[in-house]
Design an enzyme around this catalytic site. Structure first.
Site, PDB file in Angstrom:
ATOM      1  CB  SER A  70     106.770   7.150  99.976  1.00 17.39           C
ATOM      2  OG  SER A  70     106.070   8.396  99.669  1.00 17.39           O
ATOM      3  CG  ASN A  71     106.936  12.564 100.955  1.00 17.82           C
ATOM      4  OD1 ASN A  71     106.018  13.280 101.293  1.00 17.82           O
ATOM      5  ND2 ASN A  71     107.301  12.192  99.507  1.00 17.82           N
ATOM      6  N   GLY A  95     109.480  -1.568  93.021  1.00 16.10           N
ATOM      7  CA  GLY A  95     108.049  -2.189  92.498  1.00 16.10           C
ATOM      8  C   GLY A  95     106.762  -1.827  93.079  1.00 16.10           C
ATOM      9  CB  ILE A 128     102.799  -5.688  87.198  1.00 16.68           C
ATOM     10  CG1 ILE A 128     101.852  -6.532  87.396  1.00 16.68           C
ATOM     11  CG2 ILE A 128     102.587  -4.135  86.985  1.00 16.68           C
ATOM     12  CD1 ILE A 128     100.542  -6.284  88.334  1.00 16.68           C
ATOM     13  CG  LEU A 176     111.448   7.065  90.236  1.00 22.33           C
ATOM     14  CD1 LEU A 176     111.485   7.032  91.835  1.00 22.33           C
ATOM     15  CD2 LEU A 176     112.119   8.456  89.856  1.00 22.33           C
ATOM     16  NE  ARG A 185     104.705  17.671  99.256  1.00 25.02           N
ATOM     17  CZ  ARG A 185     104.850  16.806  98.811  1.00 25.02           C
ATOM     18  NH1 ARG A 185     105.096  16.868  97.140  1.00 25.02           N
ATOM     19  NH2 ARG A 185     105.004  15.553  99.067  1.00 25.02           N
ATOM     20  CG  LEU A 198     106.384  -7.129  92.994  1.00 23.13           C
ATOM     21  CD1 LEU A 198     106.722  -5.521  93.480  1.00 23.13           C
ATOM     22  CD2 LEU A 198     107.422  -7.946  92.788  1.00 23.13           C
ATOM     23  CE1 TYR A 201     103.046   4.926  97.318  1.00 15.99           C
ATOM     24  CE2 TYR A 201     102.840   7.315  97.998  1.00 15.99           C
ATOM     25  CZ  TYR A 201     103.720   6.208  97.325  1.00 15.99           C
ATOM     26  OH  TYR A 201     105.164   6.386  96.924  1.00 15.99           O
TER      27      TYR A 201
HETATM   28  C1  15L Z   1     105.297   9.681  96.195  1.00 20.38           C
HETATM   29  O1  15L Z   1     105.566   8.931  97.003  1.00 20.38           O
HETATM   30  C2  15L Z   1     104.728   9.596  94.749  1.00 20.38           C
HETATM   31  O2  15L Z   1     105.262   8.341  94.145  1.00 20.38           O
HETATM   32  C3  15L Z   1     105.309  10.640  93.636  1.00 20.38           C
HETATM   33  O3  15L Z   1     104.334  10.430  92.626  1.00 20.38           O
HETATM   34  C4  15L Z   1     105.047  12.082  94.310  1.00 20.38           C
HETATM   35  O4  15L Z   1     103.944  12.375  94.442  1.00 20.38           O
HETATM   36  C5  15L Z   1     105.907  12.233  95.478  1.00 20.38           C
HETATM   37  O5  15L Z   1     105.602  11.150  96.464  1.00 20.38           O
HETATM   38  C6  15L Z   1     105.649  13.601  96.237  1.00 20.38           C
HETATM   39  O6  15L Z   1     105.597  13.548  97.549  1.00 20.38           O
HETATM   40  O7  15L Z   1     105.834  14.528  95.627  1.00 20.38           O
END
Ligand code: 15L
Length: 268
Positions: A106-107, A67, A30, A10, A169, A47, A131
Site C-alpha cells: 500500500s502507499n 488478503g 476469511i 478488489l 488527493r 491467513l 496498517y
Molecule cells: C489503502 O491502502 C486502503 O486499503 C484504501 O482503502 C484507501 O484508503 C487507499 O489506501 C488510499 O490511500 O486511498
C-alpha cells in the site's frame, strides 16, 4: 492461480477477469467469498492459520495475495491478518514452489512523504499507520524471500483503487480497476520479477509516484484521474496545505490519531 482476499471489493472485481484471462482460479477469504464462479474453487481460510494456508497454497501456481486488513486497526488484528498472514502465504509458497506472487502492499508504507516529494518503489518506508507498518513488513519479507530463496514477488504500493476518484488527493493516488488488472498482468508477464516494488496508480497528471525504475514490468496505464479535477476545484483549491491530511501523501491515514499523544503524568 490463487487469489487471497477474494471476498474483498478488489477481489470481487478481479475474479471473473482473472478467470477469463488465466483460466482456473482458487479464491480464498476469511469470510465466504460466494458466489462461486465457473472455473473457480472457493476456500474460507484465516491467513493467520499456517496449516490452513499451507493446504490452500499446495498445488497453486501464480499467487495474488490481496488478503488481510485494508485499513487501520488494532495491532493485535493487524499482526494476525497482515503480518502473520503474509508470512504464512510467502512461506507456504516457498515450501510448495508456488509463484510468482503479486502482493498488495500500500502507499501507506510510505504515507509520511510529503506531497511535494516525488518518489518511486526504491523509496524507503515511512509508514503512516500500523496498517502501513504491516505493508512495510510485507515488503521486507518479500525482499527476504526473493534474496534467500530465489522467489519472484512484486509488491504493489496501491494508491486508491476505486471506480472513480472521490476527493482531491485521488487526483494523484487513483488507480482504476482496469489499470490495477493491467499492472497484475504486466507483473506476471515480466521475464523475471525478482523483488519489484511498484506504485499502483493510473496515468494521473498530478502523480507523486513513478514506476520508471522498473522497466522490466511493462505496465501501461490507460486511465487518468484528471477529468475529475474540475469537479473538486470548481471554486479553487480551498485546502489548508499545512493540514497533515493534505501535506502528507497518506492523507487521512496520517491525520488519524496524529494528535492523540499519550498525556504526560501530572507533576506532584
Ligand atoms: C489503502 O491502502 C486502503 O486499503 C484504501 O482503502 C484507501 O484508503 C487507499 O489506501 C488510499 O490511500 O486511498
Amino acid at each position: 492461480m490463487l487469489l487471497t482476499g477474494g471476498g474483498g471489493v478488489l477481489g470481487r472485481w478481479l475474479r471473473p477477469r482473472l478467470i477469463e484471462r488465466y483460466g482456473k482460479l482458487r479464491s480464498s477469504d476469511i469470510v465466504d467469498p460466494a458466489p462461486k464462479l465457473k472455473n473457480e474453487t472457493l476456500s474460507i481460510v484465516d491467513l493467520a492459520d499456517a496449516r490452513a494456508v499451507d493446504r490452500l497454497v499446495a498445488g497453486a501456481g501464480r499467487i495474488i495475495h490481496f488478503g488481510g486488513i485494508s485499513h487501520e486497526d488494532s495491532f493485535e488484528n493487524i499482526n494476525a491478518s497482515n503480518i502473520t498472514g503474509t508470512y504464512n502465504v510467502f512461506e507456504a509458497a516457498r515450501r510448495h514452489g508456488a509463484g510468482p506472487i503479486v502482493y498488495a502492499s500500500s502507499n501507506h508504507a510510505t504515507g509520511f512523504y510529503t506531497r511535494d516529494e516525488h518518489i518511486d518503489g526504491t523509496a524507503g518506508h515511512r509508514p503512516d499507520s500500523l496498517y502501513g507498518v504491516s505493508k512495510a513488513f510485507g515488503e521486507s519479507l518479500a525482499s527476504f524471500f526473493v534474496d534467500k530463496y530465489g522467489m519472484d514477488i512484486a509488491c504493489l504500493r496501491i494508491g486508491t483503487a476505486a471506480p472513480e476518484p472521490h476527493d482531491p488527493r485521488h487526483l494523484s493516488t487513483w488507480q482504476s480497476y482496469p489499470d490495477l488488472l493491467r499492472m497484475i498482468e504486466a507483473c506476471f508477464a515480466a521475464k523475471k520479477l525478482g523483488f519489484t516494488v511498484l506504485y499502483g496508480v493510473s496515468a494521473n497528471k498530478r502523480l507523486w509516484w513513478s514506476n520508471a525504475h522498473a522497466p522490466h514490468v511493462a505496465y501501461k496505464p490507460q486511465d487518468s484521474a484528471e477529468p475529475a479535477a474540475a469537479k473538486f476545484f470548481a471554486k479553487g483549491d480551498k485546502r489548508d496545505p499545512e493540514d497533515p491530511a493534505v501535506k502528507y501523501q497518506g492523507g487521512p491515514f496520517v491525520s488519524d490519531g496524529l494528535l492523540k499523544a499519550p498525556k504526560k503524568a501530572a507533576k506532584k
